[in-house]
Design a protein around this motif. Structure first.
Motif, PDB file in Angstrom:
ATOM      1  N   ARG A 234      20.030  44.336 -50.056  1.00  0.00           N
ATOM      2  CA  ARG A 234      20.146  42.867 -50.388  1.00  0.00           C
ATOM      3  C   ARG A 234      19.672  42.103 -49.059  1.00  0.00           C
ATOM      4  NH1 ARG A 234      25.981  41.896 -51.980  1.00  0.00           N
ATOM      5  NH2 ARG A 234      24.827  42.941 -54.116  1.00  0.00           N
ATOM      6  N   ILE A 235      19.930  41.001 -49.504  1.00  0.00           N
ATOM      7  CA  ILE A 235      18.847  40.180 -48.199  1.00  0.00           C
ATOM      8  C   ILE A 235      19.729  38.810 -47.939  1.00  0.00           C
ATOM      9  CG2 ILE A 235      17.292  39.007 -47.015  1.00  0.00           C
ATOM     10  CD1 ILE A 235      15.340  40.654 -48.545  1.00  0.00           C
ATOM     11  N   ARG A 236      20.551  38.415 -47.287  1.00  0.00           N
ATOM     12  CA  ARG A 236      20.744  36.877 -47.005  1.00  0.00           C
ATOM     13  C   ARG A 236      20.787  36.259 -46.324  1.00  0.00           C
ATOM     14  NH1 ARG A 236      25.964  38.049 -49.915  1.00  0.00           N
ATOM     15  NH2 ARG A 236      26.575  40.113 -49.952  1.00  0.00           N
ATOM     16  N   TYR A 237      21.299  34.697 -45.746  1.00  0.00           N
ATOM     17  CA  TYR A 237      20.616  33.927 -44.463  1.00  0.00           C
ATOM     18  C   TYR A 237      21.212  32.919 -44.454  1.00  0.00           C
ATOM     19  CZ  TYR A 237      18.013  31.374 -47.948  1.00  0.00           C
ATOM     20  OH  TYR A 237      18.138  30.660 -48.871  1.00  0.00           O
ATOM     21  N   THR A 238      21.283  32.581 -43.282  1.00  0.00           N
ATOM     22  CA  THR A 238      22.623  31.860 -42.218  1.00  0.00           C
ATOM     23  C   THR A 238      22.475  31.075 -41.804  1.00  0.00           C
ATOM     24  OG1 THR A 238      24.495  30.672 -43.467  1.00  0.00           O
ATOM     25  CG2 THR A 238      24.490  32.840 -41.530  1.00  0.00           C
ATOM     26  N   THR A 239      22.170  29.815 -41.593  1.00  0.00           N
ATOM     27  CA  THR A 239      22.442  28.623 -41.858  1.00  0.00           C
ATOM     28  C   THR A 239      21.294  27.681 -42.568  1.00  0.00           C
ATOM     29  OG1 THR A 239      24.922  28.266 -40.645  1.00  0.00           O
ATOM     30  CG2 THR A 239      24.019  26.126 -42.024  1.00  0.00           C
ATOM     31  N   SER A 240      21.490  27.797 -43.957  1.00  0.00           N
ATOM     32  CA  SER A 240      19.927  26.685 -43.867  1.00  0.00           C
ATOM     33  C   SER A 240      20.425  25.500 -44.069  1.00  0.00           C
ATOM     34  CB  SER A 240      19.464  26.697 -45.283  1.00  0.00           C
ATOM     35  OG  SER A 240      20.787  26.654 -46.163  1.00  0.00           O
ATOM     36  N   HIS A 241      18.781  24.260 -43.493  1.00  0.00           N
ATOM     37  CA  HIS A 241      19.489  23.322 -43.884  1.00  0.00           C
ATOM     38  C   HIS A 241      18.263  22.635 -45.056  1.00  0.00           C
ATOM     39  CE1 HIS A 241      18.326  18.956 -42.481  1.00  0.00           C
ATOM     40  NE2 HIS A 241      19.582  19.042 -40.933  1.00  0.00           N
ATOM     41  N   PRO A 242      19.119  21.715 -44.989  1.00  0.00           N
ATOM     42  CA  PRO A 242      18.327  20.943 -46.483  1.00  0.00           C
ATOM     43  C   PRO A 242      16.572  20.460 -46.247  1.00  0.00           C
ATOM     44  CG  PRO A 242      21.047  19.719 -46.910  1.00  0.00           C
ATOM     45  CD  PRO A 242      20.358  20.600 -45.316  1.00  0.00           C
ATOM     46  N   ARG A 243      17.081  19.304 -45.206  1.00  0.00           N
ATOM     47  CA  ARG A 243      14.995  19.181 -44.619  1.00  0.00           C
ATOM     48  C   ARG A 243      14.352  20.366 -44.806  1.00  0.00           C
ATOM     49  NH1 ARG A 243      16.170  15.482 -39.296  1.00  0.00           N
ATOM     50  NH2 ARG A 243      13.842  15.986 -39.765  1.00  0.00           N
ATOM     51  N   GLU A 244      14.822  21.872 -44.832  1.00  0.00           N
ATOM     52  CA  GLU A 244      13.549  23.056 -44.427  1.00  0.00           C
ATOM     53  C   GLU A 244      13.768  23.421 -45.568  1.00  0.00           C
ATOM     54  OE1 GLU A 244      11.945  23.167 -41.857  1.00  0.00           O
ATOM     55  OE2 GLU A 244      12.703  22.298 -40.081  1.00  0.00           O
ATOM     56  N   PHE A 245      14.580  23.773 -47.002  1.00  0.00           N
ATOM     57  CA  PHE A 245      14.346  24.094 -47.940  1.00  0.00           C
ATOM     58  C   PHE A 245      13.547  23.654 -49.477  1.00  0.00           C
ATOM     59  CE2 PHE A 245      16.255  27.016 -51.293  1.00  0.00           C
ATOM     60  CZ  PHE A 245      17.610  26.761 -50.548  1.00  0.00           C
ATOM     61  N   THR A 246      12.712  24.065 -48.700  1.00  0.00           N
ATOM     62  CA  THR A 246      11.335  23.707 -49.658  1.00  0.00           C
ATOM     63  C   THR A 246      11.329  24.810 -50.216  1.00  0.00           C
ATOM     64  OG1 THR A 246      10.150  26.162 -48.092  1.00  0.00           O
ATOM     65  CG2 THR A 246       9.989  23.996 -46.797  1.00  0.00           C
ATOM     66  N   PRO A 247      10.081  24.159 -51.436  1.00  0.00           N
ATOM     67  CA  PRO A 247      10.029  24.301 -52.591  1.00  0.00           C
ATOM     68  C   PRO A 247       9.393  26.015 -52.881  1.00  0.00           C
ATOM     69  CG  PRO A 247       8.617  21.743 -52.126  1.00  0.00           C
ATOM     70  CD  PRO A 247       9.189  22.583 -51.002  1.00  0.00           C
ATOM     71  N   ARG A 248       8.549  26.299 -52.090  1.00  0.00           N
ATOM     72  CA  ARG A 248       8.084  27.626 -51.811  1.00  0.00           C
ATOM     73  C   ARG A 248       9.499  28.743 -51.121  1.00  0.00           C
ATOM     74  NH1 ARG A 248       4.052  30.853 -49.902  1.00  0.00           N
ATOM     75  NH2 ARG A 248       5.097  31.245 -47.612  1.00  0.00           N
ATOM     76  N   LEU A 249      10.683  28.629 -51.093  1.00  0.00           N
ATOM     77  CA  LEU A 249      12.095  29.163 -50.099  1.00  0.00           C
ATOM     78  C   LEU A 249      12.304  29.041 -51.685  1.00  0.00           C
ATOM     79  CD1 LEU A 249      13.953  30.326 -48.108  1.00  0.00           C
ATOM     80  CD2 LEU A 249      14.864  28.434 -47.692  1.00  0.00           C
TER      81      LEU A 249
END
Length: 447
Positions: A234-249
């Motif tokens: 399992r993989i988690r991540y934090t903290t993300s930013h809306p400006r970098e939340f790309t279609p690829r992600l």
């Protein structure tokens, strides 16, 4: 004689990660072991955070509470690390001359050298420089005790939101080389780690332009590589930013089953006017569009957020816009707090004429709304079968087990301690205040 360290940590998961690394460094260099009693310690460290109100004053208050220990034991060493240390630097020594070392988030790996210099010179040592990611090349192998681990993949932030001090205390965004990240995670998997949480101030801004691949390695590609590492379930991540939340992600969330069904995506406000004043770089509509596409890609995904209440100039209408956004998005959880000015940030110079009692009333309204929304989300899980990573015996009843669902909810259930470190199928039976209650639904399977 075994040396003991008392370490108090404030703030975010990045600070929790840094504290773990401090203990690893000091254990490897001088054999320090942890103690939860400051009076038993040979070294007292405060790993500080600048986010909350009057953070600097709280640091000096905590230092004052241990000064008598230094008076009684001149050999005791006291250090201040983290973001307040990075901000204040030598000012900490001037105000609290009994402090021995001051170090920033990027220089924690130099702690043994700083302590040695303090002992040999008799003078306090300060190192709050920004040697990019040098520290990762000098950290010993982690000493993990559970099935999950944090892995820092980048440092700093280049977004310069008007309220935030992080770019000034942790520096600009710098990503670790892809090979280093993958090597660390593979090593963790070999020791029994089954879940990793990738950390960064803006973790989805990760980029390695010299990764040896045919393309720049962005965060989405990094997730694909991590998912291929044997043993990681399992993989988690934090903290993300809306400006970098790309279609690829968003797209990798649809494809990679190992990605947890949970994203923490801070919105901060539902008012476009306030978002602009915060310099967040998106509108409420753009934020809701990201969440909508993410839920289309991964139905049922849990979305949590951060919200600042009472930003300078926030009107009643702005606050109502935030409440409407909460209704529109339906957050599984939110971490909300009152705005407090951080010295040196642009927002600290803004006029703030909203009475404090009114801000508190807004915060209470928002938190009541979130509590009711969170209860609804939790109740929907009753009767479902969730995949839980069994992490440890239950805190309240050691005869039972505790673990987390993919959507990041804690579940307590009866089970065999031998299943700690495996993924167990658990049927959810009951919702409690901050946890879920369940029963085993199938035999646990290793990741």
């Amino acid at each position: 004689m075994v040396k003991k360290i008392y370490l108090r940590t404030f703030g975010c998961q990045m600070n929790e990660y840094d504290s773990d690394k401090m203990t690893d460094v000091l254990y490897a260099a001088e054999g320090y072991v942890m103690t939860d009693k400051p009076e038993d310690a040979d070294l007292i460290l405060f790993n500080t955070c600048s986010v909350r109100e009057k953070a600097q004053e709280k640091v000096f208050h905590d230092l004052g509470r241990v000064r008598h220990l230094k008076d009684a034991n001149p050999g005791l060493l006291i250090g201040v690390g983290g973001c307040v240390a990075s901000q204040e630097g030598e000012a900490i020594i001037r105000r609290a001359p009994f402090v021995d070392v001051v170090f920033g988030p990027q220089t924690l790996h130099r702690l043994p050298q700083l302590l040695a210099a303090r002992r040999s010179s008799g003078k306090p040592q300060v190192d709050i420089s920004f040697p990019e990611i040098e520290k990762f090349d000098h950290l010993p192998a982690p000493r993990n005790t559970g099935p999950s681990a944090f892995v820092s993949i980048m440092e700093g932030c280049s977004k310069y939101c008007s309220f935030c001090v992080v770019p000034y205390t942790r520096g600009e965004e710098v990503s670790r080389p892809l090979a280093d990240v993958l090597t660390e995670i593979a090593g963790l998997a070999a020791t029994g780690i089954r879940e990793v949480t990738l950390l960064g101030q803006n973790v989805n801004a990760y980029r390695d332009e010299a990764s040896g691949t045919t393309q720049v390695c962005d965060f989405a590609l990094l997730l694909e590589y991590v998912a291929d590492i044997p043993g990681i379930g399992r993989i988690r991540y934090t903290t993300s930013h809306p400006r970098e939340f790309t279609p690829r992600l968003i797209e990798v969330h649809a494809r990679i089953e190992k990605l947890a069904e949970h994203v923490h995506l801070p919105v901060q406000s539902g008012s476009d006017r306030v978002l602009a004043a915060m310099k967040r770089g998106y509108t409420s509509l753009e934020y809701k569009s990201i969440v909508r596409r993410l839920r289309e890609a991964r139905p049922g995904i849990s979305v949590t957020t951060d919200i600042i209440v009472g930003f300078p100039g926030e009107t009643a209408a702005d606050f109502e816009a935030t409440l409407r956004l909460m209704d529109d998005v339906g957050f599984d959880a939110s971490y909300s707090f009152l705005y407090s000015p951080r010295p040196g940030t642009p927002a600290a110079a803004l006029t703030d004429d909203t009475p404090h009692p009114e801000k508190l009333e807004r915060l209470y309204r928002l938190q009541e709304k979130q509590d009711s929304m969170e209860l609804v989300h939790s109740q929907r899980l009753i009767g479902t079968i969730q995949t839980v990573l069994v992490e440890a015996p239950s805190a309240k009843d050691p005869r039972e087990l505790a673990g987390r669902t993919s959507s990041n909810r804690t579940v307590n259930f009866p089970g065999d301690p031998a299943s700690i470190g495996t993924f167990e199928k658990v049927r959810i039976q009951e919702v409690r205040k901050h946890t879920l209650r369940g029963e085993p639904a199938a035999t646990g399977t290793p990741a």
